[in-house]
Design a protein around this motif. Sequence first.
Motif, mmCIF file in Angstrom:
data_model
loop_
_atom_site.group_PDB
_atom_site.id
_atom_site.type_symbol
_atom_site.label_atom_id
_atom_site.label_comp_id
_atom_site.label_asym_id
_atom_site.label_seq_id
_atom_site.Cartn_x
_atom_site.Cartn_y
_atom_site.Cartn_z
ATOM 1 N N PHE A 11 -12.196 25.142 -26.010
ATOM 2 C CA PHE A 11 -12.173 23.986 -26.728
ATOM 3 C C PHE A 11 -12.335 24.382 -28.212
ATOM 4 C CE2 PHE A 11 -13.517 19.338 -27.499
ATOM 5 C CZ PHE A 11 -12.688 19.221 -28.335
ATOM 6 N N ALA A 12 -13.398 25.182 -28.476
ATOM 7 C CA ALA A 12 -13.785 25.370 -29.824
ATOM 8 C C ALA A 12 -12.871 26.387 -30.394
ATOM 9 C CB ALA A 12 -15.223 26.306 -29.764
ATOM 10 N N ALA A 13 -12.356 27.295 -29.811
ATOM 11 C CA ALA A 13 -11.204 28.408 -30.381
ATOM 12 C C ALA A 13 -10.163 27.504 -30.672
ATOM 13 C CB ALA A 13 -11.052 29.156 -29.071
ATOM 14 N N LEU A 14 -9.612 26.555 -29.704
ATOM 15 C CA LEU A 14 -8.465 25.854 -30.410
ATOM 16 C C LEU A 14 -8.820 25.000 -31.475
ATOM 17 C CD1 LEU A 14 -5.680 24.810 -29.542
ATOM 18 C CD2 LEU A 14 -6.845 22.882 -27.922
ATOM 19 N N ALA A 15 -10.114 24.253 -31.510
ATOM 20 C CA ALA A 15 -10.306 23.408 -32.552
ATOM 21 C C ALA A 15 -10.384 24.334 -34.003
ATOM 22 C CB ALA A 15 -11.543 22.779 -32.378
ATOM 23 N N ILE A 16 -10.930 25.443 -33.779
ATOM 24 C CA ILE A 16 -11.195 26.264 -35.006
ATOM 25 C C ILE A 16 -9.447 26.635 -35.444
ATOM 26 C CG2 ILE A 16 -11.612 28.780 -35.960
ATOM 27 C CD1 ILE A 16 -14.174 28.360 -34.226
ATOM 28 N N PHE B 223 -12.449 16.409 -34.321
ATOM 29 C CA PHE B 223 -11.994 17.387 -33.236
ATOM 30 C C PHE B 223 -12.708 18.638 -33.253
ATOM 31 C CE2 PHE B 223 -8.658 20.417 -31.657
ATOM 32 C CZ PHE B 223 -8.606 20.030 -30.390
ATOM 33 N N PHE B 224 -12.919 18.921 -34.560
ATOM 34 C CA PHE B 224 -13.500 20.126 -34.911
ATOM 35 C C PHE B 224 -15.179 20.143 -34.631
ATOM 36 C CE2 PHE B 224 -16.107 23.008 -37.755
ATOM 37 C CZ PHE B 224 -15.352 24.206 -37.627
ATOM 38 N N TRP B 225 -15.591 19.010 -34.731
ATOM 39 C CA TRP B 225 -17.052 19.101 -34.484
ATOM 40 C C TRP B 225 -17.420 18.929 -33.228
ATOM 41 C CZ3 TRP B 225 -21.881 18.408 -37.145
ATOM 42 C CH2 TRP B 225 -21.592 18.715 -38.498
ATOM 43 N N THR B 226 -16.591 18.150 -32.301
ATOM 44 C CA THR B 226 -16.611 17.932 -30.963
ATOM 45 C C THR B 226 -16.407 19.315 -30.399
ATOM 46 O OG1 THR B 226 -15.486 15.907 -31.187
ATOM 47 C CG2 THR B 226 -15.936 16.596 -29.101
ATOM 48 N N VAL C 65 -16.512 22.639 -31.716
ATOM 49 C CA VAL C 65 -17.358 23.796 -32.165
ATOM 50 C C VAL C 65 -18.881 23.451 -31.725
ATOM 51 C CG1 VAL C 65 -17.992 24.960 -34.193
ATOM 52 C CG2 VAL C 65 -15.635 24.748 -33.874
ATOM 53 N N PHE C 66 -19.377 22.263 -32.331
ATOM 54 C CA PHE C 66 -20.735 21.872 -31.772
ATOM 55 C C PHE C 66 -20.877 21.789 -30.469
ATOM 56 C CE2 PHE C 66 -24.405 19.167 -31.716
ATOM 57 C CZ PHE C 66 -25.215 19.652 -32.632
ATOM 58 N N GLY C 67 -20.074 21.191 -29.551
ATOM 59 C CA GLY C 67 -20.073 21.339 -28.317
ATOM 60 C C GLY C 67 -20.274 22.352 -27.597
ATOM 61 N N ALA C 68 -19.692 23.578 -28.148
ATOM 62 C CA ALA C 68 -19.768 24.838 -27.639
ATOM 63 C C ALA C 68 -21.033 25.467 -27.774
ATOM 64 C CB ALA C 68 -18.478 25.559 -28.421
ATOM 65 N N ILE C 69 -21.412 25.141 -28.960
ATOM 66 C CA ILE C 69 -23.071 25.497 -29.486
ATOM 67 C C ILE C 69 -23.979 25.121 -28.641
ATOM 68 C CG2 ILE C 69 -24.735 25.771 -31.566
ATOM 69 C CD1 ILE C 69 -22.157 25.698 -33.442
#
Length: 306
Positions: free
Chosen positions: A52-57, A188-191, A193-197
């Motif tokens: 998800f994070a890779a897709l958001a970035i 979308f980005f915060w969900t 990337v922050f979710g992955a962290i």
Amino acid sequence: MSQPKSPASDPRAGMFYMIATCAVFAVQDGVSRHVAESVSVYMVVMLRFWFFAALAIMWAARSAGGLAAATRTAFPKLQALRAVLLISEICLIMFSFVGIGLIATHAVFICYPLIIAALSVPFLGERVGWRRWSAIIVGFVGVLVIINPGASVLTPWTLVPLACATLFAGYSLLTRYVARKDSANVSFFWTGVFGAILITPLGLWHWQAIAPADAGWIGALCLLAITGNWLLIKAYEVADASSVQPFTYFQFPFVSAVGLLVFGEALSINLVIGATIVMAAGLFTLWRERVKRVTAAEPAVPADRP
């Protein structure tokens, strides 16, 4: 302020996209249940959020303003809380899939629009009339029918889907709130990337060797998540939300089919009756919300005509 409907709006196409979304998410939930029976839930969710994070970035990098624009939020704490709620809901619902099954989980989880309607009063300051309050109360009577609190088989697991619905309702309400200043790209980005962290330490702590077959299922889970979210985006792109939102209830019959045919689950009479009550109350609530929006958007008619 209400937004005018786009000239290109196509409710029929939106309906088909939303029904397809529900079908994909039903299969995704079936895969989630299968994987969670042999692989750590935290590890699976971590891998999903890495994807998800890779897709958001990548999405943010190709959007206007790039990554710098995607990271700028007016609500950093609330965006972080959104990720916490979503991760908690996903982990908990996967445990519920294994604990009580897909059908029983979703029969209760589908009450989340009613929880959103109820909580929108204190959290968003929205007004809910007596008709919608009545529908909310009726819907929770349906939840009680499903849970069947007088049954001797009642266990704490029975309340887990209700907790999932409450978490997802909170996530949805915060999404509405931050949308007042943050764009969809920012959320979308915060969900992602922050979710992955957030989930990575927990996922790594529960790291385990993955069998080749399970690795394939996890890969399929990620692809299903992308496909489902793409279909969901398309549904809201081609039609307004009020036109397609009622069709989200198709996920319950699709999930029921997966539970019955793949996992040999059963449909008890109280579950069918309760789920029907909840869906009817939810559809009425969505209809009343749409009526209210349309009424508010209509210009006032002068009392005296020339």
